[in-house]
Design a protein around this motif. Structure first.
Motif, mmCIF file in Angstrom:
data_model
loop_
_atom_site.group_PDB
_atom_site.id
_atom_site.type_symbol
_atom_site.label_atom_id
_atom_site.label_comp_id
_atom_site.label_asym_id
_atom_site.label_seq_id
_atom_site.Cartn_x
_atom_site.Cartn_y
_atom_site.Cartn_z
ATOM 1 N N SER A 1 32.913 50.787 16.779
ATOM 2 C CA SER A 1 33.220 50.515 18.184
ATOM 3 C C SER A 1 34.501 49.689 18.288
ATOM 4 C CB SER A 1 32.045 49.762 18.824
ATOM 5 O OG SER A 1 32.239 49.576 20.191
ATOM 6 N N THR A 2 34.636 48.722 17.397
ATOM 7 C CA THR A 2 35.827 47.872 17.418
ATOM 8 C C THR A 2 37.067 48.681 17.051
ATOM 9 O OG1 THR A 2 34.441 45.998 16.826
ATOM 10 C CG2 THR A 2 36.793 45.716 16.519
ATOM 11 N N PHE A 3 36.924 49.607 16.114
ATOM 12 C CA PHE A 3 38.062 50.449 15.728
ATOM 13 C C PHE A 3 38.574 51.242 16.927
ATOM 14 C CE2 PHE A 3 39.727 54.488 13.965
ATOM 15 C CZ PHE A 3 40.826 53.957 13.291
ATOM 16 N N LEU A 4 37.637 51.789 17.691
ATOM 17 C CA LEU A 4 38.054 52.582 18.858
ATOM 18 C C LEU A 4 38.507 51.680 20.014
ATOM 19 C CD1 LEU A 4 35.249 55.262 18.631
ATOM 20 C CD2 LEU A 4 37.680 55.637 18.212
ATOM 21 N N HIS A 5 37.993 50.471 20.066
ATOM 22 C CA HIS A 5 38.377 49.509 21.111
ATOM 23 C C HIS A 5 39.838 49.108 20.951
ATOM 24 C CE1 HIS A 5 38.826 45.292 22.591
ATOM 25 N NE2 HIS A 5 37.880 45.570 23.459
ATOM 26 N N SER A 6 40.213 48.704 19.724
ATOM 27 C CA SER A 6 41.571 48.181 19.564
ATOM 28 C C SER A 6 42.048 48.162 18.121
ATOM 29 C CB SER A 6 41.652 46.762 20.154
ATOM 30 O OG SER A 6 40.579 45.984 19.682
ATOM 31 N N GLY A 7 41.306 48.854 17.226
ATOM 32 C CA GLY A 7 41.725 48.884 15.830
ATOM 33 C C GLY A 7 42.728 49.993 15.554
ATOM 34 N N ILE A 8 42.621 51.068 16.291
ATOM 35 C CA ILE A 8 43.453 52.253 16.026
ATOM 36 C C ILE A 8 44.947 51.935 16.129
ATOM 37 C CG2 ILE A 8 43.095 53.059 18.428
ATOM 38 C CD1 ILE A 8 43.533 55.420 15.475
ATOM 39 N N THR A 9 45.337 51.053 17.039
ATOM 40 C CA THR A 9 46.767 50.730 17.191
ATOM 41 C C THR A 9 47.274 49.983 15.956
ATOM 42 O OG1 THR A 9 45.949 48.925 18.557
ATOM 43 C CG2 THR A 9 47.008 50.738 19.702
ATOM 44 N N GLY A 10 46.418 49.113 15.372
ATOM 45 C CA GLY A 10 46.802 48.412 14.146
ATOM 46 C C GLY A 10 47.008 49.404 13.016
ATOM 47 N N LEU A 11 46.130 50.422 12.976
ATOM 48 C CA LEU A 11 46.254 51.434 11.927
ATOM 49 C C LEU A 11 47.546 52.236 12.109
ATOM 50 C CD1 LEU A 11 44.791 52.626 9.455
ATOM 51 C CD2 LEU A 11 43.791 54.322 10.988
ATOM 52 N N MET A 12 47.888 52.537 13.352
ATOM 53 C CA MET A 12 49.150 53.259 13.608
ATOM 54 C C MET A 12 50.333 52.432 13.117
ATOM 55 S SD MET A 12 48.738 55.299 17.161
ATOM 56 C CE MET A 12 48.256 53.990 18.227
ATOM 57 N N ASP A 13 50.266 51.144 13.343
ATOM 58 C CA ASP A 13 51.342 50.270 12.877
ATOM 59 C C ASP A 13 51.466 50.348 11.362
ATOM 60 O OD1 ASP A 13 53.313 48.141 13.068
ATOM 61 O OD2 ASP A 13 51.786 46.863 12.173
ATOM 62 N N MET A 14 50.308 50.347 10.697
ATOM 63 C CA MET A 14 50.305 50.376 9.237
ATOM 64 C C MET A 14 50.940 51.661 8.700
ATOM 65 S SD MET A 14 47.012 49.728 6.902
ATOM 66 C CE MET A 14 46.554 48.166 7.586
#
Ligand SMILES: Cc1ncc(C[n+]2csc(CCOP(=O)(O)OP(=O)(O)O)c2C)c(N)n1
Length: 587
Positions: A413-426
């Motif tokens: 849930s946290t990944f879909l809430h706001s984790g995905i943008t961090g992954l895009m940055d990575m």
């Protein structure tokens, strides 16, 4: 008819009675039950949004289309939604727009105890605060009327005690709203180009003046004159605490906590010899009242941290007394720190990360319990979605020195809430980190709500499920590996390999929340410890499973023992046992 309702249930009822058409939220204690109750009213479209920003934006869209809309979140959720919130203040509304912020003094289930009354002042949005469930329901209606009358979003603030305590509520029939839904082009109102926004800002300032006048005549801001040797200005749950301690004294009870009723405050202050301001957390009223030139006593005698109670009022005003000493009953209760459930799929993961001595950048969810003894395998936890960015920052700061030593963990849930943008940055900025997504197919921490990765909506309808693996691949992660979190050998090998990879990789640890399976009545075969084989090394106690306990034995120093009723048969303890003393029952 009168019924007993919690503040959250009352807000849900208030939304129904106020004719709300669209209600949105991202779960978060103490706000979660509002949407869980609203969904019972089929007249209202209700959704779990992926995060609070989206929740507010959807509600704003509905209000722009002319219907009444409610967005609900916990206090820190307002930080996530702050961007649209501040500009919604400028645009105003068509249909009424109410945002519930459920604050959590004492941090019963939060990472900070920010006082969201400050948002009202900062964003120039009126804020109401109920003191019981009846008011919680009534103020929802007031909030919508105010929103439409003054062309403004309205914040409704609750605190944990109001959200979760029950009191009697008189039910009414739903009102028919005057505002008709439909689309109307109003670019100067809803397109916040600088040219339009400059004009709107002026209107916001005028609106604040009108709202201050309204506050003075608002009947739920109430002066109660009794003994005038001192008076207390307060609101919300604090009103109840102070009333309990000083029922014979005078009160100014505020239901509109921003803007303040300036004339009413002056009138009240003139009628009592001394004024106390009794408010949890920040000196929000106190500073504003002092700036009017009125002398008050507030944080000089009441704490700035944590939740109040009747004793806080008594101690602040009368000083410490024997009566206010802590009750022995409470101090003699055994401490019950939160623990991962028996059979939780996260246990083996944190055991593995600890074993490999990794630096774990964490996040918020049930899995944050991995930070606690005996696992102690989480090194950061700041806010939802932060862990991936932290891993990236460490990677960029330390380069090769960090390779193989850092891993980020994040819930689905946290990944879909706001984790995905961090992954895009990575991916975009060429980070070399491993992220473990703990996919238990639910938002477990807040009571198992659905989210875009579960395949179900808040209304329980089946829907398209966002596949986390496909999503990671789509943003450019080349190594997306599914792992079984109950298979410790596999987990250990895959983590060892992936953390050394000089590019982003994602492990998806897939296993439904153990409570989900219990609901479906699929318990596993329980495990047993063989007393003869157990050597008492206590390794199995290192996984922190509540089903395993230490038993003193007469013959030897002691052995582990498994409580049959708690064991789900996950086998993690059996896998860590060095002498094969743990087996399935009957094997
Ligand atoms: C901005 C914000 N919104 C909501 C919350 C409340 N909250 C904390 S963690 C979490 C999600 C937990 O779900 P998941 O990431 O799937 O982990 P799980 O609990 O299932 O392990 C929520 C809703 C919060 N702390 N911050």
């Amino acid at each position: 008819m009168k019924v007993l309702l919690s503040g959250n249930e009352a807000i849900a009822r208030g939304a129904y009675e106020a004719g709300v058409k669209v209600a949105t939220a991202y779960p978060g204690t103490p706000s979660t039950e509002i949407l869980e109750n609203i969904v019972r009213y089929r007249e209202i479209y209700a959704e779990w949004s992926p995060n609070e920003k989206v929740a507010l934006e959807v509600a704003m869209g509905a209000a722009i289309a002319g219907v009444r809309a409610l967005a609900v979140m916990k206090h820190v959720g307002v930080n996530v939604a702050a961007d649209p919130l501040f500009t919604a203040s400028y645009t105003g509304v068509r249909g009424g727009l109410v945002i519930v912020t459920a604050d959590d003094p004492e941090m019963h289930s939060s990472q900070n105890e920010q006082d969201n009354r400050n948002y009202a002042k900062f964003a120039k949005i009126p804020m109401l605060e109920p003191a019981d469930s009846q008011e919680a329901k009534d103020l929802v209606k007031v909030a919508f009327e105010l929103s439409e009358r003054c062309d403004t979003p309205v914040l409704l603030r609750t605190t944990t005690r109001i959200s979760h305590s029950k009191s009697l509520v008189e039910l009414s029939e739903p009102t028919i709203t005057q505002v008709q839904g439909g689309m109307e082009k109003q670019p100067e109102k809803f397109v916040m180009l600088p040219k339009h926004a400059r004009i709107r800002h002026g209107l916001v300032e005028e609106r604040m003046e009108r709202l201050t006048t309204f506050a003075d005549s608002f009947e739920k801001n109430r002066i109660e004159i009794r003994d005038t040797s001192f008076g207390i200005i307060t609101s919300g749950a604090c009103y109840q605490y102070a009333q309990e301690s000083f029922p014979d004294y005078s009160f100014l009870k505020l239901a509109m906590v921003y803007p303040l009723p300036v004339e009413m405050i002056r009138t009240f202050a003139a009628q009592v010899k001394k004024v106390y301001v009794f408010e949890e957390l920040d000196p929000f009223f106190e500073e504003q009242i002092q700036s009017l030139g009125i002398e008050v006593v507030g944080k000089a005698v009441f704490p700035r941290c944590g939740e109040f109670n009747p004793t806080t009022a008594e101690e602040g005003i009368r000083g410490r007394s024997e009566r206010s000493e802590p009750q022995p009953l409470l101090s003699s209760l055994p401490p019950r720190p939160p623990v991962m459930c028996p059979g939780c799929p996260y246990r083996g993961i944190f055991y593995t990360l600890k074993k490999q001595k990794l630096f774990v950048t964490g996040d918020i969810g049930c899995y944050t319990l991995g930070a606690l003894p005996p696992l102690e395998a989480m090194d950061t936890c700041i806010c939802m979605g932060a862990g991936i960015g932290h891993a990236m920052g460490i990677d960029k700061a330390l380069g090769n020195e960090a390779l193989g030593k850092v891993v980020a963990v994040i819930g689905d849930s946290t990944f879909l809430h706001s984790g995905i943008t961090g992954l895009m940055d990575m991916v975009y900025n060429k980070g070399a980190c491993t992220v473990i997504i703990l996919d238990n197919r639910t938002t477990a921490m807040t009571g198992r709500q659905d989210h875009p990765g579960t395949g179900y909506t808040l209304r329980g309808e089946a829907t398209t499920r966002i596949d986390l693996g496909d999503l990671c691949t789509a943003v450019g992660v080349n190594y997306v590996i599914k792992v079984n979190p109950y298979d410790l050998a596999q987990l250990d090998a895959v983590v060892r390999e992936e953390i050394r990879r000089p590019e982003p990789s994602v492990l998806i640890a897939e296993a439904p929340c153990v409570l989900h399976r219990r609901d479906k009545k699929q318990p596993g075969v329980p495990l047993v410890v063989s007393e003869d084989t157990c050597v008492g090394c206590r390794t199995c106690l290192q996984i922190g499973c509540p089903a395993i306990e230490w038993r003193e034995r007469e013959a030897k120093k002691g052995t582990s023992s498994i409580t049959r009723e708690l064991c789900t048969g996950c086998t993690v303890c059996a896998q860590v046992c060095k002498v094969a003393a743990i087996t399935r029952e009957g094997e």
